[in-house]
Design a protein around this motif. Sequence first.
Motif, PDB file in Angstrom:
ATOM      1  N   MET A  66      -5.658   0.672  20.197  1.00 33.04           N
ATOM      2  CA  MET A  66      -5.167   2.053  20.108  1.00 33.04           C
ATOM      3  C   MET A  66      -6.291   3.060  20.335  1.00 33.04           C
ATOM      4  SD  MET A  66      -2.664   1.709  16.766  1.00 33.04           S
ATOM      5  CE  MET A  66      -2.170   3.448  16.730  1.00 33.04           C
ATOM      6  N   GLY A  67      -7.498   2.572  20.553  1.00 31.67           N
ATOM      7  CA  GLY A  67      -8.615   3.460  20.827  1.00 31.67           C
ATOM      8  C   GLY A  67      -9.542   3.732  19.654  1.00 31.67           C
ATOM      9  N   VAL A  68      -9.334   3.065  18.538  1.00 36.86           N
ATOM     10  CA  VAL A  68     -10.227   3.254  17.383  1.00 36.86           C
ATOM     11  C   VAL A  68     -11.568   2.600  17.713  1.00 36.86           C
ATOM     12  CG1 VAL A  68     -10.590   2.771  14.941  1.00 36.86           C
ATOM     13  CG2 VAL A  68      -8.280   3.286  15.777  1.00 36.86           C
ATOM     14  N   PRO A  69     -12.651   3.389  17.711  1.00 35.84           N
ATOM     15  CA  PRO A  69     -13.934   2.830  18.122  1.00 35.84           C
ATOM     16  C   PRO A  69     -14.605   1.958  17.065  1.00 35.84           C
ATOM     17  CG  PRO A  69     -14.186   5.137  17.558  1.00 35.84           C
ATOM     18  CD  PRO A  69     -12.719   4.831  17.474  1.00 35.84           C
ATOM     19  N   ARG A  70     -14.285   2.218  15.793  1.00 34.61           N
ATOM     20  CA  ARG A  70     -14.961   1.499  14.715  1.00 34.61           C
ATOM     21  C   ARG A  70     -14.010   1.342  13.545  1.00 34.61           C
ATOM     22  NH1 ARG A  70     -20.717   3.385  12.037  1.00 34.61           N
ATOM     23  NH2 ARG A  70     -20.970   1.552  10.721  1.00 34.61           N
ATOM     24  N   ILE A  71     -14.057   0.185  12.882  1.00 31.58           N
ATOM     25  CA  ILE A  71     -13.177  -0.090  11.747  1.00 31.58           C
ATOM     26  C   ILE A  71     -13.996  -0.748  10.640  1.00 31.58           C
ATOM     27  CG2 ILE A  71     -11.138  -1.347  10.925  1.00 31.58           C
ATOM     28  CD1 ILE A  71     -10.247  -1.444  13.920  1.00 31.58           C
ATOM     29  N   SER A  72     -13.780  -0.282   9.430  1.00 31.71           N
ATOM     30  CA  SER A  72     -14.347  -0.929   8.255  1.00 31.71           C
ATOM     31  C   SER A  72     -13.177  -1.402   7.402  1.00 31.71           C
ATOM     32  CB  SER A  72     -15.208   0.067   7.464  1.00 31.71           C
ATOM     33  OG  SER A  72     -15.701  -0.532   6.289  1.00 31.71           O
ATOM     34  N   THR A  73     -13.236  -2.631   6.928  1.00 38.03           N
ATOM     35  CA  THR A  73     -12.144  -3.173   6.121  1.00 38.03           C
ATOM     36  C   THR A  73     -12.693  -3.740   4.822  1.00 38.03           C
ATOM     37  OG1 THR A  73     -10.803  -3.682   8.053  1.00 38.03           O
ATOM     38  CG2 THR A  73     -10.287  -4.886   6.046  1.00 38.03           C
ATOM     39  N   ASN A  74     -12.061  -3.344   3.723  1.00 33.18           N
ATOM     40  CA  ASN A  74     -12.375  -3.894   2.410  1.00 33.18           C
ATOM     41  C   ASN A  74     -11.303  -4.916   2.072  1.00 33.18           C
ATOM     42  OD1 ASN A  74     -14.532  -2.058   2.055  1.00 33.18           O
ATOM     43  ND2 ASN A  74     -13.090  -0.495   1.393  1.00 33.18           N
ATOM     44  N   VAL A  75     -11.737  -6.123   1.672  1.00 34.82           N
ATOM     45  CA  VAL A  75     -10.798  -7.202   1.345  1.00 34.82           C
ATOM     46  C   VAL A  75     -11.161  -7.780  -0.014  1.00 34.82           C
ATOM     47  CG1 VAL A  75      -9.841  -9.418   2.067  1.00 34.82           C
ATOM     48  CG2 VAL A  75     -10.612  -7.791   3.802  1.00 34.82           C
ATOM     49  N   THR A  76     -10.151  -7.944  -0.855  1.00 33.99           N
ATOM     50  CA  THR A  76     -10.282  -8.648  -2.125  1.00 33.99           C
ATOM     51  C   THR A  76      -9.321  -9.820  -2.074  1.00 33.99           C
ATOM     52  OG1 THR A  76     -10.759  -6.563  -3.261  1.00 33.99           O
ATOM     53  CG2 THR A  76     -10.114  -8.444  -4.633  1.00 33.99           C
ATOM     54  N   ILE A  77      -9.815 -11.020  -2.360  1.00 38.50           N
ATOM     55  CA  ILE A  77      -8.996 -12.224  -2.253  1.00 38.50           C
ATOM     56  C   ILE A  77      -8.976 -12.949  -3.586  1.00 38.50           C
ATOM     57  CG2 ILE A  77      -8.791 -14.486  -1.145  1.00 38.50           C
ATOM     58  CD1 ILE A  77     -10.205 -13.240   1.284  1.00 38.50           C
ATOM     59  N   GLY A  78      -7.765 -13.352  -3.969  1.00 34.31           N
ATOM     60  CA  GLY A  78      -7.609 -14.159  -5.178  1.00 34.31           C
ATOM     61  C   GLY A  78      -6.951 -15.483  -4.833  1.00 34.31           C
ATOM     62  N   THR A  79      -7.462 -16.560  -5.422  1.00 37.74           N
ATOM     63  CA  THR A  79      -6.875 -17.885  -5.252  1.00 37.74           C
ATOM     64  C   THR A  79      -6.787 -18.553  -6.620  1.00 37.74           C
ATOM     65  OG1 THR A  79      -9.014 -18.964  -4.889  1.00 37.74           O
ATOM     66  CG2 THR A  79      -7.838 -18.183  -2.934  1.00 37.74           C
ATOM     67  N   ARG A  80      -5.931 -19.551  -6.707  1.00 38.01           N
ATOM     68  CA  ARG A  80      -5.821 -20.376  -7.913  1.00 38.01           C
ATOM     69  C   ARG A  80      -5.832 -21.830  -7.481  1.00 38.01           C
ATOM     70  NH1 ARG A  80      -2.125 -18.108 -12.687  1.00 38.01           N
ATOM     71  NH2 ARG A  80      -2.929 -20.059 -13.532  1.00 38.01           N
ATOM     72  N   SER A  81      -6.465 -22.669  -8.287  1.00 39.51           N
ATOM     73  CA  SER A  81      -6.467 -24.100  -7.986  1.00 39.51           C
ATOM     74  C   SER A  81      -5.486 -24.868  -8.870  1.00 39.51           C
ATOM     75  CB  SER A  81      -7.868 -24.682  -8.145  1.00 39.51           C
ATOM     76  OG  SER A  81      -8.307 -24.544  -9.490  1.00 39.51           O
ATOM     77  N   ASP A  82      -5.023 -24.247  -9.956  1.00 38.64           N
ATOM     78  CA  ASP A  82      -4.138 -24.958 -10.879  1.00 38.64           C
ATOM     79  C   ASP A  82      -2.674 -24.933 -10.459  1.00 38.64           C
ATOM     80  OD1 ASP A  82      -4.115 -22.202 -11.392  1.00 38.64           O
ATOM     81  OD2 ASP A  82      -3.572 -22.490 -13.506  1.00 38.64           O
ATOM     82  N   ARG A  83      -2.276 -23.888  -9.723  1.00 41.70           N
ATOM     83  CA  ARG A  83      -0.893 -23.792  -9.254  1.00 41.70           C
ATOM     84  C   ARG A  83      -0.786 -22.655  -8.251  1.00 41.70           C
ATOM     85  NH1 ARG A  83       2.152 -19.627 -11.355  1.00 41.70           N
ATOM     86  NH2 ARG A  83       1.252 -18.515 -13.101  1.00 41.70           N
ATOM     87  N   PRO A  84       0.230 -22.697  -7.402  1.00 40.86           N
ATOM     88  CA  PRO A  84       0.464 -21.555  -6.509  1.00 40.86           C
ATOM     89  C   PRO A  84       0.941 -20.358  -7.325  1.00 40.86           C
ATOM     90  CG  PRO A  84       1.739 -23.486  -5.818  1.00 40.86           C
ATOM     91  CD  PRO A  84       1.155 -23.793  -7.152  1.00 40.86           C
ATOM     92  N   GLN A  85       0.559 -19.180  -6.916  1.00 43.09           N
ATOM     93  CA  GLN A  85       1.014 -17.976  -7.590  1.00 43.09           C
ATOM     94  C   GLN A  85       1.370 -16.924  -6.552  1.00 43.09           C
ATOM     95  OE1 GLN A  85      -1.751 -15.669 -10.021  1.00 43.09           O
ATOM     96  NE2 GLN A  85      -0.167 -15.542 -11.585  1.00 43.09           N
ATOM     97  N   ARG A  86       2.418 -16.201  -6.806  1.00 41.81           N
ATOM     98  CA  ARG A  86       2.889 -15.154  -5.902  1.00 41.81           C
ATOM     99  C   ARG A  86       2.621 -13.777  -6.500  1.00 41.81           C
ATOM    100  NH1 ARG A  86       2.745 -18.148  -1.838  1.00 41.81           N
ATOM    101  NH2 ARG A  86       4.256 -19.799  -1.698  1.00 41.81           N
TER     102      ARG A  86
END
Length: 102
Positions: A66-86
């Motif tokens: 779309m013509g955006v010359p520069r993008i900064s993205t902040n990402v926070t990720i959560g995971t669990r190993s004991d069970r899936p969570q929604r």
Amino acid sequence: MNVIAQFTVIPIGTGTSLSAYVAACERVLAATGLTYELHANGTNLEGDWEPVMDAIKRCHETLHAMGVPRISTNVTIGTRSDRPQRMAEKIASVREKLADQN
């Protein structure tokens, strides 16, 4: 691995109104079939690791197209190993606890 990601894509060099870019990313997410929810400062997204990361990558590709010359993205990720969570489960748990206090 199932992940819940919160991400905020920040187009740089585009002016002050960003809603057109947010809408473009929301269209990308709608096409993925992943569960997502827009909020005031970003988007929550859940699914397997690779499709979630690919969706964020596609948001970048779309905005650059779309013509955006520069993008900064902040990402926070959560995971669990004991069970899936929604996302809905996490919200429901907090609401349940709030209701218990009444």
